[in-house]
Scaffold this motif. Sequence first.
Motif, mmCIF file in Angstrom:
data_model
loop_
_atom_site.group_PDB
_atom_site.id
_atom_site.type_symbol
_atom_site.label_atom_id
_atom_site.label_comp_id
_atom_site.label_asym_id
_atom_site.label_seq_id
_atom_site.Cartn_x
_atom_site.Cartn_y
_atom_site.Cartn_z
ATOM 1 N N ARG A 135 0.831 -1.212 0.000
ATOM 2 C CA ARG A 135 0.000 0.000 0.000
ATOM 3 C C ARG A 135 0.859 1.253 0.000
ATOM 4 O O ARG A 135 0.531 2.242 -0.670
ATOM 5 N N ASP A 136 1.965 1.242 0.737
ATOM 6 C CA ASP A 136 2.886 2.386 0.715
ATOM 7 C C ASP A 136 3.456 2.593 -0.682
ATOM 8 O O ASP A 136 3.512 3.716 -1.186
ATOM 9 N N ASP A 137 3.882 1.498 -1.315
ATOM 10 C CA ASP A 137 4.439 1.600 -2.667
ATOM 11 C C ASP A 137 3.379 2.048 -3.668
ATOM 12 O O ASP A 137 3.668 2.828 -4.572
ATOM 13 N N ALA A 139 0.829 4.001 -3.084
ATOM 14 C CA ALA A 139 0.633 5.439 -2.888
ATOM 15 C C ALA A 139 1.767 6.231 -3.528
ATOM 16 O O ALA A 139 1.528 7.243 -4.203
ATOM 17 N N ARG A 140 2.985 5.758 -3.350
ATOM 18 C CA ARG A 140 4.146 6.442 -3.915
ATOM 19 C C ARG A 140 4.105 6.445 -5.446
ATOM 20 O O ARG A 140 4.544 7.398 -6.086
ATOM 21 N N LEU A 141 3.563 5.368 -6.044
ATOM 22 C CA LEU A 141 3.510 5.244 -7.501
ATOM 23 C C LEU A 141 2.221 5.802 -8.106
ATOM 24 O O LEU A 141 2.051 5.791 -9.325
ATOM 25 N N GLY A 142 1.299 6.248 -7.262
ATOM 26 C CA GLY A 142 0.040 6.779 -7.761
ATOM 27 C C GLY A 142 -0.942 5.703 -8.199
ATOM 28 O O GLY A 142 -1.819 5.953 -9.024
#
Length: 192
Positions: A97-99, A101-104
């Motif tokens: 989920r963090d990744d 969010a970072r990747l859109g």
Amino acid sequence: MAEEDMLRAGVYDVLAAVFRREPDAALLAELRTLQGDETPLGQAFAALAERARTIDPTAARHEYTDLFIGLGRGELVPFASYYLTGFLHEKPLAVLRDDMARLGIEREEGVAEPEDHIASLCEMMAGLIRGRFLEAAPVRLQRAFFERHLAPWAGHFFSDVEAAKSADLYRPAGTIGRLFMEIEAAAFAMEE
């Protein structure tokens, strides 16, 4: 986009479609059109097409249920968290989920299962290759996503599909997944 990348994204799309939900008539019709060649991966695609031609749609739906849903739980659990920790909704899902969010990358509306489902991860890889979320992600970003979210468990999952008692239609899909994960890992290793 390079032809090689279009083919890679296409394999991820096939895996996502096959593992996303119970197969319906439209998916079986698409699978019947797959073609193979003399390579092990090509032979697995041909076997999947042949199984799609011969399986009864009701039997295909029952097979999916037996494999991935079951009465309490299916024969296999197609989630990264489960394969890596033995439980759903664990740290691998939080890291994903963090990744995302970072990747859109946003969770699709109306999808109940966690984002670390094998079909979702394959969709995300296809999207990174094709530029669905941002411009086509550079190879280093594709590699990082693959190594973090697929490499630790997907090959094992696909091997389990190949060996599953309930698998008929899904056996060659497991072979495709296992072989493709090996190919991707080797290709990313050559990028070093």
